[in-house]
Design an enzyme around this catalytic site. Structure first.
Site, mmCIF file in Angstrom:
data_model
loop_
_atom_site.group_PDB
_atom_site.id
_atom_site.type_symbol
_atom_site.label_atom_id
_atom_site.label_comp_id
_atom_site.label_asym_id
_atom_site.label_seq_id
_atom_site.Cartn_x
_atom_site.Cartn_y
_atom_site.Cartn_z
ATOM 1 N N SER A 126 2.604 2.379 3.005
ATOM 2 C CA SER A 126 2.061 1.442 3.443
ATOM 3 C C SER A 126 3.436 0.602 2.312
ATOM 4 O O SER A 126 3.719 1.099 1.330
ATOM 5 C CB SER A 126 1.015 0.925 2.580
ATOM 6 N N TYR B 134 -4.244 0.076 -4.999
ATOM 7 C CA TYR B 134 -3.564 0.479 -3.746
ATOM 8 C C TYR B 134 -2.676 1.216 -3.819
ATOM 9 O O TYR B 134 -2.297 2.110 -2.564
ATOM 10 C CB TYR B 134 -4.169 -0.692 -2.246
ATOM 11 N N LYS C 267 -1.101 5.277 -2.884
ATOM 12 C CA LYS C 267 -0.210 5.254 -1.653
ATOM 13 C C LYS C 267 1.107 6.164 -2.106
ATOM 14 O O LYS C 267 1.730 6.774 -1.039
ATOM 15 C CB LYS C 267 0.101 4.031 -0.603
#
Lengths: 321, 321
Positions: free
Chosen positions: A123, A147, A151
């Site tokens: 992402s 998050y 990633k």
């Protein structure tokens, strides 16, 4: 060939599955079997030509990843993960699913010793501000969310395991996928889709951030296109930098709304209500705006040319027939 | 105050311990207790003023980190880790010690809920080539070794846990520490020190790479200085980007040898024998050369001004008395 998809019950996972079933082949090789995995139970379409198996479980559980890899899928799409809002709200869940789950899968592939192609959805959340006007491919990755951190850590593992020859990994830094169909999820980026999808369906929508927020988008159709393209990419052409920032359409929220106006008219736009949300703004204000994405373009990844195209893609794919 | 040092039996750990004992205080606060940890048994000097405790164990073992953190050290220096050559040769050991050990320690601190200062030794191995002539602070980190990968993943965790308020972390990307005293270790960078240390002791040394290899160095004395400076740095001034690429002296191997000649004469230089080593060259050719390190300098980190100074520091600190 045999293909494994994790996170197959998710929005992108379902669309990817449908595309694989329709095409029946990847890179000229017929698909014989499709293993679909998710943490929640889900239905899958059957096919006379492709053996489809549904697997439900947690990738971070001991043995779960090894069981999935045991049949040596030639191609693995690793889409599974919890979304940004959830990873921020629940630290342990985010690290367990997004990091430990990925690591367990990668280790299972390593231990199976057959070096398949692995396509991993990362992402643009791996980036953190402040940013230059246009973010180049060699800009540093300092995430400002858990998050994005998970990633980034998974990307690093993918790079190392690819370098060591355990598999042939491609990490794709997805822009925000817009317009997301269906119900809102817990992603803080949900409003980017809500303000288009809901008015197109005659429903009101809330805009929680200022109109001059710029962000980069690609349609769900492009998301599937990215994954399919990565599946057959020449690994040698990618080189040692395995994580690729993808192209997309960089627009302000105001420009999104102008596109909606052009495609669907003023009545649709009138359904958008501005209501500032500090919690969403606190996340969104640190998000990246516009990418150069030169390597991705050179490697043949393509996205829409305008946000009008993104709105039309949603109408064609979700609101027709 | 109470201080915990992991990797205390290592070269930098021992020098840091000595400095802490000599100064007896950090940032004006007297040191009451010093907890020294390593995976191997080691001796520690005693002191009438500072209670010194030696702990031996593996940080990644369940409960080991929690036990170390239970006494709530105000300042934690996390130096423990296996070196680059070892992490490359033994995948599982490297990930267990350098990633899982760090994560276990960080989680133990998180669970103790008191947000101490944590100083973590990362490395310029987080970078991977190709590089620009001078590597800026916002250059992307794509490691080309498992060691660099583990350091990068640990950095990301430090950034996230600091952002979330679990501790106040500073990651230091050390340049190569040169001249390392004592025996060679398994680091692929060992020759940078060998070609200075051994001739200064009247012993032969092997140069396994071409003389035009450029690399960035700082002395062990500077390494301790970096750690001491980071211990009292204003966290707010550091901002959200918690991992800092440190300054050093960028020189070619040829310039290192010229510095040796100036300080110690031709007889010393004559003890260096060139003998190319493909395995070392395969790693070293991807190593970074020269850094801008602007943030580090702005934050007050300093290193030697020339390689002559680095040679002299070795003579003063290791070969005098």
């Amino acid at each position: 060939m045999r293909i494994l998809v994790t996170g197959a019950a998710g929005m992108v996972g379902r669309k990817l599955t449908r595309q694989l079933m329709e095409e029946g082949a990847v890179g000229g090789r017929a698909i014989a079997a499709l293993d679909l995995h998710d943490v929640v139970p889900f239905d899958a379409v059957s096919s006379p030509k492709i053996h489809v198996a549904v697997h439900v479980g947690d990738l971070s559980d001991v043995g779960a990843s090894a069981a999935l890899v045991a049949q040596r899928p030639d191609l693995i799409f690793h889409l599974a993960g919890v979304v940004s809002g959830e990873a921020e709200a629940n630290l342990e869940l985010g690290y367990r699913v997004n990091l430990d789950g990925t690591r367990a899968l990668f280790d299972a592939i390593r231990e199976a010793e057959y070096a398949p192609r692995v396509v991993f959805t990362s992402s643009i959340a791996v980036y953190g501000g402040p940013y230059p006007d246009v973010i180049p491919d060699d800009f540093h990755t300092v995430p400002l969310t858990s998050y994005g951190t998970q990633k980034l850590m998974s990307e690093a593992l993918l790079t190392d395991y690819t370098r060591r020859g355990y598999f042939d990994g491609i990490g794709l830094r997805f822009p925000t996928i817009c317009v997301r169909p269906g119900k809102p999820n817990k992603a803080a980026s949900g409003f980017f889709s809500n303000i288009i999808r809901e008015p197109l369906a005659g429903q009101p929508a809330v805009l929680p951030v200022p109109r001059d927020v710029m962000h980069t988008h690609a349609s769900p159709r492009s998301a599937v296109g990215f994954l399919m393209h990565a599946a057959t990419l020449d690994g040698a052409a990618v080189g040692p930098r395995r994580n690729i920032t993808l192209p997309g359409v960089a627009v302000t929220v105001g420009e999104q709304i102008e596109a909606l106006q052009r495609v669907a008219g003023s009545d649709a736009v009138a359904l958008i209500r501005e209501e500032h949300d500090d919690a969403i703004w606190a996340l969104v204000k640190n998000w990246p705006t516009r990418f150069e994405a030169r390597r991705a373009r050179e490697l043949g990844f393509t996205a829409e040319a305008s946000f009008d195209d993104i709105v039309r893609a949603h109408i064609e794919d979700e609101l027709s027939d």
